[in-house]
Design a protein around this motif. Structure first.
Motif, PDB file in Angstrom:
ATOM      1  N   TRP A   1      -9.090 -35.831   0.005  1.00 17.76           N
ATOM      2  CA  TRP A   1      -7.734 -35.698   0.534  1.00 17.76           C
ATOM      3  C   TRP A   1      -7.680 -35.852   2.057  1.00 17.76           C
ATOM      4  CZ3 TRP A   1      -3.021 -34.027  -1.921  1.00 17.76           C
ATOM      5  CH2 TRP A   1      -3.122 -33.894  -3.322  1.00 17.76           C
ATOM      6  N   ARG A   2      -8.848 -35.796   2.724  1.00 18.47           N
ATOM      7  CA  ARG A   2      -8.869 -35.655   4.178  1.00 18.47           C
ATOM      8  C   ARG A   2      -8.079 -36.719   4.909  1.00 18.47           C
ATOM      9  NH1 ARG A   2     -14.532 -34.273   6.012  1.00 18.47           N
ATOM     10  NH2 ARG A   2     -13.850 -32.387   4.940  1.00 18.47           N
ATOM     11  N   TYR A   3      -8.218 -37.968   4.498  1.00 24.50           N
ATOM     12  CA  TYR A   3      -7.554 -39.049   5.211  1.00 24.50           C
ATOM     13  C   TYR A   3      -6.458 -39.720   4.375  1.00 24.50           C
ATOM     14  CZ  TYR A   3     -11.553 -38.441   8.286  1.00 24.50           C
ATOM     15  OH  TYR A   3     -12.491 -37.908   9.118  1.00 24.50           O
ATOM     16  N   LYS A   4      -6.060 -39.046   3.305  1.00 23.60           N
ATOM     17  CA  LYS A   4      -5.053 -39.630   2.444  1.00 23.60           C
ATOM     18  C   LYS A   4      -3.697 -39.753   3.159  1.00 23.60           C
ATOM     19  CE  LYS A   4      -5.554 -41.246  -1.712  1.00 23.60           C
ATOM     20  NZ  LYS A   4      -4.961 -42.547  -2.061  1.00 23.60           N
ATOM     21  N   TRP A   5      -3.359 -38.748   3.950  1.00 22.44           N
ATOM     22  CA  TRP A   5      -2.034 -38.723   4.565  1.00 22.44           C
ATOM     23  C   TRP A   5      -1.822 -39.861   5.544  1.00 22.44           C
ATOM     24  CZ3 TRP A   5      -1.098 -38.416   9.769  1.00 22.44           C
ATOM     25  CH2 TRP A   5      -2.179 -38.055  10.591  1.00 22.44           C
ATOM     26  N   ILE A   6      -2.906 -40.413   6.114  1.00 19.14           N
ATOM     27  CA  ILE A   6      -2.739 -41.451   7.143  1.00 19.14           C
ATOM     28  C   ILE A   6      -2.304 -42.791   6.553  1.00 19.14           C
ATOM     29  CG2 ILE A   6      -4.463 -40.342   8.602  1.00 19.14           C
ATOM     30  CD1 ILE A   6      -6.416 -42.550   7.881  1.00 19.14           C
ATOM     31  N   THR A   7      -2.224 -42.865   5.219  1.00 22.80           N
ATOM     32  CA  THR A   7      -1.752 -44.103   4.583  1.00 22.80           C
ATOM     33  C   THR A   7      -0.318 -43.960   4.062  1.00 22.80           C
ATOM     34  OG1 THR A   7      -2.632 -43.489   2.404  1.00 22.80           O
ATOM     35  CG2 THR A   7      -4.110 -44.666   3.900  1.00 22.80           C
ATOM     36  N   LEU A   8       0.326 -42.829   4.374  1.00 19.53           N
ATOM     37  CA  LEU A   8       1.685 -42.619   3.891  1.00 19.53           C
ATOM     38  C   LEU A   8       2.613 -43.750   4.371  1.00 19.53           C
ATOM     39  CD1 LEU A   8       2.238 -38.789   4.477  1.00 19.53           C
ATOM     40  CD2 LEU A   8       2.282 -39.964   2.284  1.00 19.53           C
ATOM     41  N   PRO A   9       3.345 -44.378   3.458  1.00 16.28           N
ATOM     42  CA  PRO A   9       4.249 -45.458   3.876  1.00 16.28           C
ATOM     43  C   PRO A   9       5.572 -44.948   4.445  1.00 16.28           C
ATOM     44  CG  PRO A   9       4.309 -45.225   1.495  1.00 16.28           C
ATOM     45  CD  PRO A   9       3.277 -44.256   1.985  1.00 16.28           C
ATOM     46  N   HIS A  10       5.863 -43.646   4.229  1.00 17.04           N
ATOM     47  CA  HIS A  10       7.120 -43.059   4.703  1.00 17.04           C
ATOM     48  C   HIS A  10       6.803 -41.983   5.741  1.00 17.04           C
ATOM     49  CE1 HIS A  10       9.084 -44.182   0.594  1.00 17.04           C
ATOM     50  NE2 HIS A  10       8.767 -45.230   1.320  1.00 17.04           N
ATOM     51  N   LEU A  11       7.271 -42.167   6.962  1.00 17.24           N
ATOM     52  CA  LEU A  11       7.036 -41.203   8.037  1.00 17.24           C
ATOM     53  C   LEU A  11       8.370 -40.631   8.501  1.00 17.24           C
ATOM     54  CD1 LEU A  11       4.367 -43.076  10.210  1.00 17.24           C
ATOM     55  CD2 LEU A  11       3.999 -41.391   8.395  1.00 17.24           C
ATOM     56  N   VAL A  12       8.515 -39.316   8.395  1.00 20.59           N
ATOM     57  CA  VAL A  12       9.751 -38.633   8.767  1.00 20.59           C
ATOM     58  C   VAL A  12       9.437 -37.573   9.815  1.00 20.59           C
ATOM     59  CG1 VAL A  12      11.665 -37.211   7.978  1.00 20.59           C
ATOM     60  CG2 VAL A  12      10.771 -39.026   6.506  1.00 20.59           C
ATOM     61  N   PHE A  13      10.018 -37.732  10.995  1.00 26.42           N
ATOM     62  CA  PHE A  13       9.846 -36.767  12.078  1.00 26.42           C
ATOM     63  C   PHE A  13      11.191 -36.076  12.304  1.00 26.42           C
ATOM     64  CE2 PHE A  13       6.885 -40.244  12.755  1.00 26.42           C
ATOM     65  CZ  PHE A  13       5.679 -39.592  12.960  1.00 26.42           C
ATOM     66  N   ASP A  14      11.363 -34.924  11.670  1.00 25.28           N
ATOM     67  CA  ASP A  14      12.588 -34.143  11.846  1.00 25.28           C
ATOM     68  C   ASP A  14      12.229 -32.686  12.043  1.00 25.28           C
ATOM     69  OD1 ASP A  14      11.847 -33.293   9.326  1.00 25.28           O
ATOM     70  OD2 ASP A  14      13.458 -34.359   8.276  1.00 25.28           O
ATOM     71  N   ASN A  15      13.228 -31.820  12.051  1.00 27.00           N
ATOM     72  CA  ASN A  15      12.961 -30.406  12.315  1.00 27.00           C
ATOM     73  C   ASN A  15      12.191 -29.720  11.211  1.00 27.00           C
ATOM     74  OD1 ASN A  15      15.360 -31.140  14.100  1.00 27.00           O
ATOM     75  ND2 ASN A  15      14.901 -29.075  14.833  1.00 27.00           N
ATOM     76  N   GLN A  16      12.233 -30.265   9.991  1.00 24.03           N
ATOM     77  CA  GLN A  16      11.487 -29.663   8.901  1.00 24.03           C
ATOM     78  C   GLN A  16      10.011 -30.073   8.932  1.00 24.03           C
ATOM     79  OE1 GLN A  16      14.697 -31.056   8.285  1.00 24.03           O
ATOM     80  NE2 GLN A  16      15.368 -28.927   8.523  1.00 24.03           N
ATOM     81  N   SER A  17       9.739 -31.291   9.342  1.00 22.16           N
ATOM     82  CA  SER A  17       8.368 -31.782   9.306  1.00 22.16           C
ATOM     83  C   SER A  17       7.630 -31.600  10.625  1.00 22.16           C
ATOM     84  CB  SER A  17       8.355 -33.270   8.925  1.00 22.16           C
ATOM     85  OG  SER A  17       9.075 -34.031   9.856  1.00 22.16           O
ATOM     86  N   VAL A  18       8.358 -31.432  11.713  1.00 22.82           N
ATOM     87  CA  VAL A  18       7.738 -31.248  13.027  1.00 22.82           C
ATOM     88  C   VAL A  18       8.279 -29.959  13.634  1.00 22.82           C
ATOM     89  CG1 VAL A  18       7.386 -32.216  15.320  1.00 22.82           C
ATOM     90  CG2 VAL A  18       7.553 -33.744  13.342  1.00 22.82           C
ATOM     91  N   LEU A  19       7.445 -28.937  13.642  1.00 21.48           N
ATOM     92  CA  LEU A  19       7.846 -27.640  14.162  1.00 21.48           C
ATOM     93  C   LEU A  19       7.257 -27.446  15.546  1.00 21.48           C
ATOM     94  CD1 LEU A  19       7.318 -25.402  10.978  1.00 21.48           C
ATOM     95  CD2 LEU A  19       9.419 -26.499  11.764  1.00 21.48           C
ATOM     96  N   VAL A  20       8.114 -27.480  16.547  1.00 18.81           N
ATOM     97  CA  VAL A  20       7.679 -27.231  17.919  1.00 18.81           C
ATOM     98  C   VAL A  20       8.649 -26.243  18.540  1.00 18.81           C
ATOM     99  CG1 VAL A  20       6.554 -29.457  18.272  1.00 18.81           C
ATOM    100  CG2 VAL A  20       8.989 -29.238  18.716  1.00 18.81           C
ATOM    101  N   SER A  21       8.147 -25.428  19.436  1.00 19.85           N
ATOM    102  CA  SER A  21       9.002 -24.434  20.087  1.00 19.85           C
ATOM    103  C   SER A  21       8.607 -24.303  21.548  1.00 19.85           C
ATOM    104  CB  SER A  21       8.881 -23.073  19.388  1.00 19.85           C
ATOM    105  OG  SER A  21       7.549 -22.618  19.421  1.00 19.85           O
ATOM    106  N   SER A  22       9.610 -24.309  22.391  1.00 19.83           N
ATOM    107  CA  SER A  22       9.379 -24.138  23.821  1.00 19.83           C
ATOM    108  C   SER A  22      10.725 -23.979  24.503  1.00 19.83           C
ATOM    109  CB  SER A  22       8.624 -25.335  24.403  1.00 19.83           C
ATOM    110  OG  SER A  22       8.503 -25.198  25.808  1.00 19.83           O
ATOM    111  N   GLN A  23      10.760 -23.151  25.532  1.00 18.11           N
ATOM    112  CA  GLN A  23      11.974 -22.976  26.300  1.00 18.11           C
ATOM    113  C   GLN A  23      12.148 -24.090  27.321  1.00 18.11           C
ATOM    114  OE1 GLN A  23      14.252 -20.636  25.644  1.00 18.11           O
ATOM    115  NE2 GLN A  23      12.968 -19.918  23.969  1.00 18.11           N
ATOM    116  N   ASP A  24      11.036 -24.718  27.666  1.00 14.98           N
ATOM    117  CA  ASP A  24      11.054 -25.785  28.667  1.00 14.98           C
ATOM    118  C   ASP A  24      11.278 -27.125  27.993  1.00 14.98           C
ATOM    119  OD1 ASP A  24      10.652 -26.944  31.306  1.00 14.98           O
ATOM    120  OD2 ASP A  24       8.771 -27.693  30.480  1.00 14.98           O
ATOM    121  N   GLN A  25      12.342 -27.844  28.404  1.00 15.89           N
ATOM    122  CA  GLN A  25      12.693 -29.112  27.769  1.00 15.89           C
ATOM    123  C   GLN A  25      11.604 -30.158  27.952  1.00 15.89           C
ATOM    124  OE1 GLN A  25      15.353 -29.682  25.792  1.00 15.89           O
ATOM    125  NE2 GLN A  25      14.465 -31.704  25.392  1.00 15.89           N
TER     126      GLN A  25
END
Length: 424
Positions: free
Chosen positions: A36-60
């Protein structure tokens, strides 16, 4: 020895599992096993939204750098084709790094591209996006479109969704007419152009809401679902010269296949400009669902609505929304509601001369119970022999009991018709 069932799953099953996960969770599966280690790097669908990318910071700035690093890292490790790319993070502004990512995608085989910029100024799309000639679905939010002179359209595009966008009049017309396979068009809150010239022979779905001066359909004979909302009451001059053709006839002339029509906000006011016939020259034979927002105190709007109803012999569902602006102009006491006599009587003209032979469901919302409104309800009940249900929801409870008593007294052409009264 225990069997490692996760590692023994067939490759296509693993692909299906990963396809159901967010990008964040898909990356985390790399710890399950070496398979499974490198399986994700072949995903044909890439979605970068608030559910899939969790980042937090007060500084823009720090927040932006984290988001950019995540996208850069994923694209750097990714192998194989990218068919779907969605960038829609609430904290991402229109940064120059997006230009790099779009350039990277344009060199591949992306067929679905979604870009939503939720903060800051509208992002000007780079010229490389117009090189994505395999695109089937394009969705843009808060962007500026200015294609190069060499752009000849998206030849494979079937679905286009543009919201909060800016482009020139000629750019809009060229974009629509140069996508020969376009079947779905959504256009919301736009500027830079005010005339909607739609030339799309394969268009079947059209949803628009915004401020515009005119709309013209050309070669749209397959268009089946139409929803149009004009957000501003421009105050058209009813005396303007349109020859023998008014807006209502002009609008529907190229919509012979329309099955579902939604007339929202102030668009009925637009349709009522110019000559309003008793019936359209060509009836809307396939129209089975009609929704209209109407000001019953406006004579021209009422006549336009009546023309549409007369011209829709196979109508099955009808939704009427009373315009709030018409309610705000009325006196506080219902008994003082002064309605022009001609407005109150236009429904009586067809009381015995028309029948809705297929109308089954009616929804009416926002009424006050004044004469012109109850006359319309009476007209529908008396001329709908197969009506099953009419739902009435008033704007307030001021005349609730009196309105209900009046409704149940109306003659019904359908013995099975029930009237459902809903509280505001």
């Amino acid at each position: 020895m225990e069997v490692d069932r996760i590692s023994d799953l067939p490759g296509h099953i693993i692909d299906k599992i990963l396809a159901q996960l967010s990008l964040r969770d898909a990356v985390r599966t790399s710890v399950l096993s070496s398979k499974w280690r490198y399986k994700w790097i072949t995903l044909p669908h890439l979605v970068f939204d608030n559910q899939s990318v969790l980042v937090s910071s007060q500084d823009q700035t720090s927040l932006k750098n984290k988001l950019v690093n995540i996208v850069d890292h994923v694209l750097l490790l990714h192998t194989g084709p990218i068919h779907r790319f969605k960038l829609s993070h609430r904290d991402l502004q229109g940064v120059s790094d997006i230009d790099r990512w779009i350039l990277y995608l344009s060199r591949g085989s992306v067929i679905e591209f979604i870009l939503e910029i939720w903060k800051g100024h509208r992002y000007k799309l780079p010229s490389s996006v117009y090189s994505c000639q395999k695109l089937i679905h394009l969705e843009l939010f808060n962007c500026v479109l200015k294609p190069p002179p060499t752009f000849n359209g998206f030849r494979c595009l079937k679905s286009l969704d543009l919201q909060h966008i800016t482009m020139d009049q000629d750019v809009f017309e060229r974009l629509i007419s140069s996508c020969p396979l376009l079947g779905r068009l959504t256009l919301m809150n736009f500027d830079g152009f005010t005339v909607l010239n739609i030339h799309a022979p394969n268009l079947q779905f059209f949803d628009i809401g915004g401020t515009f001066d005119d709309v013209n359909f050309v070669n749209t004979f397959r268009l089946a679902i139409v929803s149009i909302g004009l957000y501003v009451n421009i105050g058209y001059d009813q005396n303007q010269t349109l020859g023998s053709t008014g807006n209502l006839i002009k609008f529907l002339a190229h919509l012979p296949s329309v099955q579902r029509l939604e007339v929202q906000s102030y668009f009925l006011k637009y349709l009522a400009v110019g000559k309003i016939p008793r019936r359209l020259p060509t009836p809307c034979i396939e129209l089975n669902y009609l929704s209209m927002r109407i000001n019953f105190n406006d004579m021209e709007e009422s006549l336009a609505a009546l023309c549409l109803l007369r011209s829709s012999p196979n109508l099955q569902e009808l939704e009427i929304l009373v315009h709030l602006s018409s309610l705000l102009k009325l006196p506080a006491r219902p008994e003082e509601h002064a309605v022009p006599r001609r407005v109150a009587n236009i429904w009586e003209e067809d009381y015995y001369n028309f029948s809705f032979n297929h109308l089954r469901l009616v929804k009416i919302a926002g009424i006050l119970g004044v004469r012109c409104e109850t006359d319309f309800i009476n007209f529908l009940l008396a001329n709908s022999p197969v009506l099953e249900r009419m739902t009435v929801k008033p704007a307030s409870n001021d005349r609730g009991w009196e309105l209900l008593k009046e409704l149940v007294r109306f003659r019904r052409a359908s013995v099975q018709a029930e009237i459902i009264y809903l509280d505001p």
